[in-house]
Design an enzyme around this catalytic site. Structure first.
Site, mmCIF file in Angstrom:
data_model
loop_
_atom_site.group_PDB
_atom_site.id
_atom_site.type_symbol
_atom_site.label_atom_id
_atom_site.label_comp_id
_atom_site.label_asym_id
_atom_site.label_seq_id
_atom_site.Cartn_x
_atom_site.Cartn_y
_atom_site.Cartn_z
ATOM 1 N N ASP A 76 -8.548 -11.593 7.954
ATOM 2 C CA ASP A 76 -8.035 -10.312 8.108
ATOM 3 C C ASP A 76 -9.157 -9.306 8.738
ATOM 4 O O ASP A 76 -8.814 -8.290 9.224
ATOM 5 C CB ASP A 76 -7.481 -9.949 6.841
ATOM 6 N N ARG A 86 2.471 -11.872 -2.383
ATOM 7 C CA ARG A 86 1.023 -12.214 -1.752
ATOM 8 C C ARG A 86 0.292 -13.304 -2.578
ATOM 9 O O ARG A 86 0.480 -13.624 -3.845
ATOM 10 C CB ARG A 86 0.165 -11.008 -1.854
ATOM 11 N N ARG A 96 0.819 -1.255 -0.082
ATOM 12 C CA ARG A 96 0.185 0.167 -0.074
ATOM 13 C C ARG A 96 0.877 1.312 0.091
ATOM 14 O O ARG A 96 2.170 1.310 0.377
ATOM 15 C CB ARG A 96 -0.931 -0.012 1.356
ATOM 16 N N LYS A 151 -1.712 -13.276 11.392
ATOM 17 C CA LYS A 151 -3.215 -13.291 11.513
ATOM 18 C C LYS A 151 -3.547 -14.641 10.464
ATOM 19 O O LYS A 151 -4.312 -15.156 10.928
ATOM 20 C CB LYS A 151 -3.761 -12.214 11.228
ATOM 21 N N THR A 152 -2.990 -14.320 9.255
ATOM 22 C CA THR A 152 -3.459 -15.420 8.286
ATOM 23 C C THR A 152 -2.983 -16.786 8.621
ATOM 24 O O THR A 152 -3.559 -17.972 8.709
ATOM 25 C CB THR A 152 -3.034 -15.081 7.106
ATOM 26 N N SER A 178 -0.044 -6.535 9.382
ATOM 27 C CA SER A 178 0.348 -7.337 8.303
ATOM 28 C C SER A 178 1.763 -8.149 8.637
ATOM 29 O O SER A 178 2.535 -7.072 9.329
ATOM 30 C CB SER A 178 0.648 -6.661 6.913
ATOM 31 N N LYS A 220 -8.458 -2.905 1.067
ATOM 32 C CA LYS A 220 -8.221 -1.955 2.231
ATOM 33 C C LYS A 220 -9.155 -0.691 2.306
ATOM 34 O O LYS A 220 -9.415 -0.253 3.299
ATOM 35 C CB LYS A 220 -6.852 -1.670 2.605
ATOM 36 N N HIS A 274 -9.504 -5.441 12.793
ATOM 37 C CA HIS A 274 -8.326 -5.918 11.631
ATOM 38 C C HIS A 274 -7.879 -6.919 12.325
ATOM 39 O O HIS A 274 -6.888 -7.012 13.351
ATOM 40 C CB HIS A 274 -7.399 -4.972 11.654
#
Length: 633
Positions: A354, A421, A150, A339-340, A335, A296, A317
């Site tokens: 997410d 990704r 981003r 989390k994933t 990130s 996002k 989040h």
């Protein structure tokens, strides 16, 4: 060739011919023809090193795809359920697709909600990237150019004086204000760009699994792979009636191939722009090809809409999963914190990886897919994510290498970026939770990537400490997640997602406090960062140890451990856990120089207290006293 595709889609719509039969017919034609590109776009895609001829790869890709569909490979019912594709042609195409209300009337062909098979056809035909022979199925790969993350400094929100958003948004570095006049110029530029095109891709879908707060979202894109990305990531309609007479709550017009040449006049930071006008329910994107800006952008809006509802809902989040007994768990984190990875648990059903909401009924996913980092990915360490990389998934900025006249992903080559990704529909995870909603969470896990090597792998928080750490949101920005980040950088990100918060952080904290008190959820802080020393000296916490800590939380065995209070941070740290070396549980024991650890702990504690000064006397309660106590000497 795409003319053949159009004929196939129209025939399918008119006569109900199955997608698989039509695909065979299409590919039989395609293999005897070349692949002309229907778009005159400036493509950022780099050339991957391979002696294998590109045209042969495209032809093989089509052949292999058909073989996979027509042989032993079983297409899931979830995949087949997404079949609302429509190709609209003629002078009234934009009107029939509903985008004429945006001012877009030029394109004579609109590809709306293409099926996964059709998206693959278009990506290959348009030469929008490469086809990688991943172990579990051919997967399309795109290169997003210089933006591999981003670009937060290029995100803007229109300050409509006197409006609801003007009164409620937390204006500042995250929510940078721009004027209605600037937005209108950008909007006109975006519309003019699409009006010069013959074709456009339109996706109509949903954000939020809970019908009480679900939002209708529309994306207008230049390329097939961009529609593929949002098809993976958002909730897909399963019946054409769901998007009949579709009136979106918000629309993103993505002109990634265009830039804002007037950015200096507009008082922006660069010619790349991601601009939102909440009152006009529209956003425009210029200059960045990165798929995550689409995802996002809508998440930031959900962070505005949900807390403003009556009654207010908490947007988060976080990732979420649920056990066989209905015990849901939330994993908060930025990130690169895991989390994933950690929510993809073979013993629990995945709700989402997410973005979630928490209302009076429980938790629910915002999305229809997952967006996982691929750096150093292996089947041994992250089997669910590794196996999800198959046909219909899409890789971004992942290096490829030749192997037996083909190209395969190389997850250990991060020369392009450490933020490689993969996006994939959630049904690629075998044990995903199909309702995408579950009851109130029993455990709340705050994931932090501590680059100082100070925090223990797991600690138990009181409810007041939970609020302090939620508002603090300490972690390290991991290389590649934002432009310019090349090594872990200590960072405090409120609510573990400050970059996406549209309201003041205490608004979300107050909502979480109410949830914890009402439902008795227990919070833990889990460090997935460094141990044995800071970044550059110590080593990253092993996934094995982190998994063991998470397992102990979720199965309740951590409650049988003996705890000791950390002298600086005040939270409770277990002295033993099954599967984790007891020295690792007490980070001071892992340092070769305990005095150096003490100095690092004091330094981090001061950073916490300094950061929290801006939240003192804000919100419903001042949680300053529940933070670390900095030693005087």
């Amino acid at each position: 060739m795409l003319a053949s595709t159009s004929g196939r889609i129209l025939l399918q719509t008119a006569t109900g011919i199955g997608g698989r039969t039509a695909l065979k017919a299409f590919t039989a034609r395609a293999l005897t023809s070349s692949f002309p590109s229907p778009f005159a776009v400036s493509k950022p895609f780099s050339t991957y090193s391979s002696s294998y001829n590109k045209q042969n790869r495209f032809n093989d890709a089509s052949q292999n795809y058909v073989r996979k569909l027509s042989s032993e490979r079983i297409v899931s019912s979830d995949r087949d359920a997404y079949n609302v594709s429509e190709t609209i042609q003629g002078s009234g195409a934009c009107s029939k697709a509903g985008i004429d209300s945006l001012g877009i009337t030029g394109p004579s062909t609109i590809y709306r909600n293409l099926t996964f098979e059709e998206l693959y056809d278009h990506e290959v035909a348009n030469e929008e990237g490469e086809v990688a022979h991943a172990e579990y199925g051919d997967t399309f790969v795109v290169d997003t150019g210089k933006y591999t993350g981003r670009s937060p400094k290029d995100k803007w929100i229109v300050k409509n004086i006197g409006s609801e958003s003007d009164a409620n948004l937390d204006w500042g570095d995250v929510n940078q204000p721009t004027t209605p006049e600037v937005f209108d110029e950008l909007y006109e530029k975006a519309v003019a760009s699409f009006n010069k095109r013959e074709k456009a891709y339109v996706f109509d879908g949903f954000c939020g699994a809970n019908p009480n707060s679900q939002k209708k979202v529309r994306f207008v894109h230049e390329m097939a792979w961009q529609q593929h990305f949002v098809t993976n990531m958002f909730i897909r309609p399963t019946d054409a009636s769901e998007i009949e007479d579709f009136e979106p709550d918000f629309t993103i017009i993505n002109c990634c191939s265009q830039v804002d040449e007037d950015w200096k006049k507009h008082n922006l930071h660069s010619d790349t722009v991601v601009a939102f006008n909440i009152e006009k329910k529209t956003a425009v994107i210029f200059g960045t090809w990165y798929g995550g800006e689409n995802k996002k952008g809508i998440f930031s809006l959900m962070n505005y809409w949900l807390p403003m509802q009556d009654p207010p809902q908490l947007s988060m989040h976080c990732s979420a999963n649920v056990g066989k007994d209905g015990d849901s768990a939330l994993f908060f984190g930025l990130s690169g914190t895991g989390k994933t990875t950690l929510s993809a648990d073979p013993h629990r059903a995945l709700i989402g990886d997410d973005e979630h909401g928490w209302d009076e009924d429980g938790v629910f996913n915002f999305e229809g897919g997952c967006y996982a980092k691929t750096i150093r990915l292996s089947e041994e360490t992250e089997p669910d994510i590794y196996r999800a990389i198959k046909t219909d998934a899409m890789l971004e900025n992942v290096a490829l290498k030749p192997a037996d006249s083909k190209v395969v992903p190389d997850y250990f080559d991060v020369s392009k970026t450490e933020n490689g990704r993969v996006s994939y529909p959630i049904f690629h995870i075998d044990n995903y939770h199909k309702p995408q909603m579950a009851g109130h969470p029993k455990n709340i896990i705050f994931l932090t990537c501590d680059s100082f090597g100070v925090l223990p792998p797991v600690s138990k928080l009181s409810s007041e400490q939970a609020m302090y750490h939620f508002i603090s949101g300490y972690t390290a920005k991991v290389a590649g997640t934002e432009r310019g980040i090349t090594e872990p950088t200590p960072n405090f990100s409120a609510c573990f997602g400050a970059a996406f918060l549209t309201l003041h952080p205490t608004r979300y904290a107050d909502l979480l406090k109410d949830k914890l008190e009402k439902h008795g959820s227990v919070a833990y802080l889990v460090n997935t960062g460094w141990t044995g020393g800071p970044y550059g000296e110590g080593e990253r916490m092993s996934i094995k140890d982190t998994r063991a800590c998470i397992d102990a939380i979720l199965d309740g065995s951590i409650n049988h451990s003996h705890f000791q209070k950390d002298p600086v941070f005040g939270f409770d740290v277990p002295t033993e856990l099954h599967g984790v070396n007891s020295n690792v549980l007490t980070p001071r024991n892992t340092w070769t120089n305990p005095d150096a650890y003490d100095a690092a702990a004091k330094k981090l504690a001061k950073m916490y207290t300094k950061n929290f000064e801006k939240y003192a006397d804000k919100g419903s309660e001042d949680y300053t006293q529940y933070g670390p106590q900095v030693p005087s000497s």
